[in-house]
Design a protein around this motif. Structure first.
Motif, PDB file in Angstrom:
ATOM      1  N   GLN A 124       0.828  -1.201   0.000  1.00 23.50           N
ATOM      2  CA  GLN A 124       0.000   0.000   0.000  1.00 23.50           C
ATOM      3  C   GLN A 124       0.868   1.259   0.000  1.00 23.50           C
ATOM      4  O   GLN A 124       0.606   2.199  -0.755  1.00 23.50           O
ATOM      5  N   ARG A 165       1.017   3.942  -2.981  1.00 21.02           N
ATOM      6  CA  ARG A 165       0.599   5.310  -2.706  1.00 21.02           C
ATOM      7  C   ARG A 165       1.689   6.322  -3.047  1.00 21.02           C
ATOM      8  O   ARG A 165       1.444   7.325  -3.696  1.00 21.02           O
ATOM      9  N   ASP A 188      -1.045   5.530  -6.770  1.00 15.70           N
ATOM     10  CA  ASP A 188      -2.316   4.853  -7.001  1.00 15.70           C
ATOM     11  C   ASP A 188      -2.469   3.752  -5.953  1.00 15.70           C
ATOM     12  O   ASP A 188      -2.048   2.629  -6.155  1.00 15.70           O
ATOM     13  N   SER A 189      -3.102   4.078  -4.834  1.00 13.57           N
ATOM     14  CA  SER A 189      -3.236   3.140  -3.727  1.00 13.57           C
ATOM     15  C   SER A 189      -4.433   2.219  -3.942  1.00 13.57           C
ATOM     16  O   SER A 189      -5.549   2.693  -4.154  1.00 13.57           O
ATOM     17  N   PRO A 190      -4.231   0.903  -3.865  1.00 12.76           N
ATOM     18  CA  PRO A 190      -5.359  -0.028  -4.017  1.00 12.76           C
ATOM     19  C   PRO A 190      -6.346   0.109  -2.850  1.00 12.76           C
ATOM     20  O   PRO A 190      -5.941   0.313  -1.711  1.00 12.76           O
ATOM     21  N   SER A 191      -7.616  -0.022  -3.131  1.00  8.62           N
ATOM     22  CA  SER A 191      -8.630   0.175  -2.093  1.00  8.62           C
ATOM     23  C   SER A 191      -8.742  -1.007  -1.139  1.00  8.62           C
ATOM     24  O   SER A 191      -9.227  -0.861  -0.019  1.00  8.62           O
ATOM     25  N   TRP A 192      -8.257  -2.166  -1.511  1.00  5.91           N
ATOM     26  CA  TRP A 192      -8.427  -3.365  -0.691  1.00  5.91           C
ATOM     27  C   TRP A 192      -7.362  -3.517   0.390  1.00  5.91           C
ATOM     28  O   TRP A 192      -7.534  -4.320   1.301  1.00  5.91           O
ATOM     29  N   THR A 193      -6.268  -2.786   0.291  1.00  9.86           N
ATOM     30  CA  THR A 193      -5.143  -3.046   1.192  1.00  9.86           C
ATOM     31  C   THR A 193      -5.444  -2.717   2.654  1.00  9.86           C
ATOM     32  O   THR A 193      -5.119  -3.506   3.544  1.00  9.86           O
ATOM     33  N   GLU A 194      -6.042  -1.570   2.915  1.00 12.22           N
ATOM     34  CA  GLU A 194      -6.294  -1.204   4.312  1.00 12.22           C
ATOM     35  C   GLU A 194      -7.304  -2.134   4.983  1.00 12.22           C
ATOM     36  O   GLU A 194      -7.015  -2.686   6.050  1.00 12.22           O
ATOM     37  N   SER A 210     -14.670  -2.679  -0.701  1.00 12.44           N
ATOM     38  CA  SER A 210     -13.311  -2.810  -1.230  1.00 12.44           C
ATOM     39  C   SER A 210     -12.862  -4.264  -1.342  1.00 12.44           C
ATOM     40  O   SER A 210     -12.016  -4.593  -2.168  1.00 12.44           O
TER      41      SER A 210
END
Length: 189
Positions: A40, A44, A49-55, A130
Protein backbone atom coordinates in the motif's frame (compact mmCIF):
# COMPACT_ATOMS: atom_id res chain seq x y z
CA UNK A 1 2.28 -41.88 41.32
CA UNK A 2 -0.97 -40.64 39.81
CA UNK A 3 -1.64 -41.33 36.14
CA UNK A 4 -3.39 -38.87 33.88
CA UNK A 5 -6.56 -40.23 32.21
CA UNK A 6 -6.02 -41.10 28.55
CA UNK A 7 -8.80 -38.73 27.50
CA UNK A 8 -7.00 -35.78 29.11
CA UNK A 9 -3.72 -36.75 27.45
CA UNK A 10 -5.31 -37.03 23.99
CA UNK A 11 -7.26 -33.81 24.46
CA UNK A 12 -4.10 -32.07 25.68
CA UNK A 13 -2.20 -33.19 22.57
CA UNK A 14 -5.00 -32.00 20.29
CA UNK A 15 -5.18 -28.63 22.04
CA UNK A 16 -1.40 -28.32 21.94
CA UNK A 17 -1.49 -28.91 18.19
CA UNK A 18 -4.34 -26.39 17.84
CA UNK A 19 -2.37 -23.86 19.89
CA UNK A 20 0.73 -24.33 17.74
CA UNK A 21 -1.32 -24.02 14.56
CA UNK A 22 -2.95 -20.84 15.89
CA UNK A 23 0.45 -19.37 16.72
CA UNK A 24 1.82 -20.18 13.27
CA UNK A 25 -1.27 -18.74 11.58
CA UNK A 26 -1.01 -15.59 13.71
CA UNK A 27 2.66 -15.20 12.80
CA UNK A 28 1.93 -15.82 9.12
CA UNK A 29 -0.91 -13.29 9.26
CA UNK A 30 1.44 -10.71 10.75
CA UNK A 31 3.93 -11.26 7.92
CA UNK A 32 1.21 -11.07 5.24
CA UNK A 33 -0.29 -7.95 6.83
CA UNK A 34 3.14 -6.30 6.84
CA UNK A 35 3.57 -7.14 3.16
CA UNK A 36 0.12 -5.70 2.36
CA UNK A 37 0.89 -2.47 4.21
CA UNK A 38 4.27 -2.24 2.45
CA UNK A 39 2.51 -2.72 -0.89
CA UNK A 40 0.00 0.00 0.00
CA UNK A 41 2.79 2.44 0.90
CA UNK A 42 4.69 1.62 -2.30
CA UNK A 43 1.56 2.06 -4.42
CA UNK A 44 0.60 5.31 -2.71
CA UNK A 45 3.97 7.07 -2.74
CA UNK A 46 5.71 5.54 -5.75
CA UNK A 47 2.89 4.67 -8.14
CA UNK A 48 0.53 7.38 -6.83
CA UNK A 49 -2.32 4.85 -7.00
CA UNK A 50 -3.24 3.14 -3.73
CA UNK A 51 -5.36 -0.03 -4.02
CA UNK A 52 -8.63 0.17 -2.09
CA UNK A 53 -8.43 -3.37 -0.69
CA UNK A 54 -5.14 -3.05 1.19
CA UNK A 55 -6.29 -1.20 4.31
CA UNK A 56 -9.44 -3.28 5.07
CA UNK A 57 -7.55 -6.46 4.14
CA UNK A 58 -4.72 -5.61 6.53
CA UNK A 59 -7.17 -4.74 9.33
CA UNK A 60 -9.03 -8.02 8.85
CA UNK A 61 -5.76 -9.96 8.99
CA UNK A 62 -4.80 -8.03 12.10
CA UNK A 63 -8.05 -9.12 13.76
CA UNK A 64 -7.20 -12.74 13.02
CA UNK A 65 -3.69 -12.69 14.42
CA UNK A 66 -4.68 -10.67 17.48
CA UNK A 67 -7.44 -13.09 18.49
CA UNK A 68 -5.41 -16.20 17.64
CA UNK A 69 -2.46 -14.85 19.61
CA UNK A 70 -4.67 -13.94 22.55
CA UNK A 71 -6.02 -17.50 22.65
CA UNK A 72 -2.51 -18.93 22.68
CA UNK A 73 -1.73 -16.52 25.51
CA UNK A 74 -4.57 -18.02 27.53
CA UNK A 75 -3.25 -21.54 26.99
CA UNK A 76 0.29 -20.54 27.91
CA UNK A 77 -0.95 -18.58 30.95
CA UNK A 78 0.11 -15.18 29.62
CA UNK A 79 -3.36 -13.68 30.03
CA UNK A 80 -4.37 -11.14 32.63
CA UNK A 81 -4.46 -12.43 36.17
CA UNK A 82 -4.06 -11.65 39.85
CA UNK A 83 -0.29 -11.25 39.71
CA UNK A 84 -0.02 -8.70 42.52
CA UNK A 85 -2.03 -10.88 44.92
CA UNK A 86 -0.04 -13.96 43.96
CA UNK A 87 3.06 -12.53 45.65
CA UNK A 88 1.42 -12.34 49.08
CA UNK A 89 -1.03 -15.27 49.08
CA UNK A 90 0.06 -18.71 50.34
CA UNK A 91 0.55 -21.48 47.75
CA UNK A 92 -2.94 -22.94 48.34
CA UNK A 93 -4.55 -19.57 47.68
CA UNK A 94 -2.59 -19.07 44.47
CA UNK A 95 -4.31 -22.10 42.95
CA UNK A 96 -7.73 -20.55 43.59
CA UNK A 97 -6.75 -17.13 42.27
CA UNK A 98 -5.52 -18.79 39.09
CA UNK A 99 -8.75 -20.78 38.91
CA UNK A 100 -10.78 -17.56 39.18
CA UNK A 101 -8.62 -16.01 36.48
CA UNK A 102 -9.23 -18.98 34.17
CA UNK A 103 -12.97 -18.86 34.90
CA UNK A 104 -13.00 -15.18 33.95
CA UNK A 105 -11.11 -16.01 30.73
CA UNK A 106 -13.66 -18.78 30.01
CA UNK A 107 -16.56 -16.38 30.58
CA UNK A 108 -14.86 -13.79 28.38
CA UNK A 109 -14.44 -16.40 25.61
CA UNK A 110 -18.11 -17.35 25.87
CA UNK A 111 -19.06 -13.68 25.65
CA UNK A 112 -16.87 -13.28 22.56
CA UNK A 113 -18.65 -16.23 20.94
CA UNK A 114 -22.14 -15.07 21.92
CA UNK A 115 -21.80 -11.43 20.88
CA UNK A 116 -19.51 -12.24 17.96
CA UNK A 117 -22.13 -14.52 16.44
CA UNK A 118 -24.69 -11.76 16.89
CA UNK A 119 -22.40 -9.28 15.10
CA UNK A 120 -21.77 -11.76 12.27
CA UNK A 121 -25.51 -12.35 11.93
CA UNK A 122 -26.31 -8.62 11.90
CA UNK A 123 -23.67 -7.75 9.29
CA UNK A 124 -23.74 -10.84 7.09
CA UNK A 125 -26.03 -9.29 4.47
CA UNK A 126 -23.81 -6.23 4.01
CA UNK A 127 -20.90 -6.18 1.58
CA UNK A 128 -17.47 -4.70 2.25
CA UNK A 129 -17.09 -2.67 -0.95
CA UNK A 130 -13.31 -2.81 -1.23
CA UNK A 131 -13.04 -6.56 -0.60
CA UNK A 132 -16.37 -7.64 -2.13
CA UNK A 133 -17.08 -10.04 0.74
CA UNK A 134 -19.74 -10.17 3.42
CA UNK A 135 -19.39 -7.69 6.26
CA UNK A 136 -19.86 -10.59 8.65
CA UNK A 137 -16.30 -11.70 7.92
CA UNK A 138 -15.12 -8.73 9.96
CA UNK A 139 -16.42 -10.47 13.10
CA UNK A 140 -15.59 -14.11 12.38
CA UNK A 141 -12.14 -13.70 14.03
CA UNK A 142 -13.93 -12.60 17.22
CA UNK A 143 -15.95 -15.82 17.26
CA UNK A 144 -12.94 -18.02 16.40
CA UNK A 145 -10.83 -16.34 19.08
CA UNK A 146 -13.64 -16.80 21.60
CA UNK A 147 -13.89 -20.51 20.81
CA UNK A 148 -10.14 -20.97 21.27
CA UNK A 149 -9.98 -18.85 24.43
CA UNK A 150 -12.89 -20.85 25.87
CA UNK A 151 -11.30 -24.19 24.97
CA UNK A 152 -7.89 -23.27 26.36
CA UNK A 153 -9.31 -21.80 29.58
CA UNK A 154 -11.54 -24.83 30.04
CA UNK A 155 -8.51 -27.10 29.56
CA UNK A 156 -6.65 -25.30 32.36
CA UNK A 157 -9.69 -25.53 34.65
CA UNK A 158 -10.20 -29.26 34.00
CA UNK A 159 -6.50 -30.04 34.51
CA UNK A 160 -6.44 -28.11 37.76
CA UNK A 161 -9.60 -29.89 39.01
CA UNK A 162 -8.07 -33.23 38.00
CA UNK A 163 -5.18 -32.46 40.33
CA UNK A 164 -2.57 -31.86 37.65
CA UNK A 165 0.31 -29.65 38.84
CA UNK A 166 -0.09 -27.02 36.13
CA UNK A 167 0.69 -24.20 38.56
CA UNK A 168 3.82 -25.70 40.14
CA UNK A 169 6.18 -24.17 37.58
CA UNK A 170 4.58 -20.76 38.11
CA UNK A 171 4.94 -21.04 41.90
CA UNK A 172 8.66 -21.67 41.54
CA UNK A 173 9.22 -18.49 39.51
CA UNK A 174 10.36 -15.36 41.32
CA UNK A 175 8.32 -12.16 41.02
CA UNK A 176 9.00 -10.23 37.82
CA UNK A 177 10.97 -7.51 39.60
CA UNK A 178 13.26 -10.03 41.28
CA UNK A 179 13.70 -11.96 38.04
CA UNK A 180 14.66 -8.76 36.21
CA UNK A 181 17.24 -7.94 38.90
CA UNK A 182 18.65 -11.48 38.72
CA UNK A 183 19.02 -11.19 34.95
CA UNK A 184 20.78 -7.82 35.31
CA UNK A 185 23.04 -9.18 38.05
CA UNK A 186 24.08 -12.05 35.78
CA UNK A 187 24.95 -9.63 32.99
CA UNK A 188 27.09 -7.48 35.27
CA UNK A 189 29.22 -10.41 36.48
Amino acid sequence: MKTVPTTLVKTGRALSWLSSLSLWLAGGGLVVMTAIVAWQVFCRYVLNDSPSWTEPGAVMLMSWFIFLGAAVGVRENYHLGFDVLLYVVPKGGKKWLRMISDLVALAFGIGMIWYGIELVRLTWDTVLPSLQISGGWDYVPLVAGGVLIGLFALERIVLRLAGEPIDDVLDEMPPAEVAAELDTAEIKV
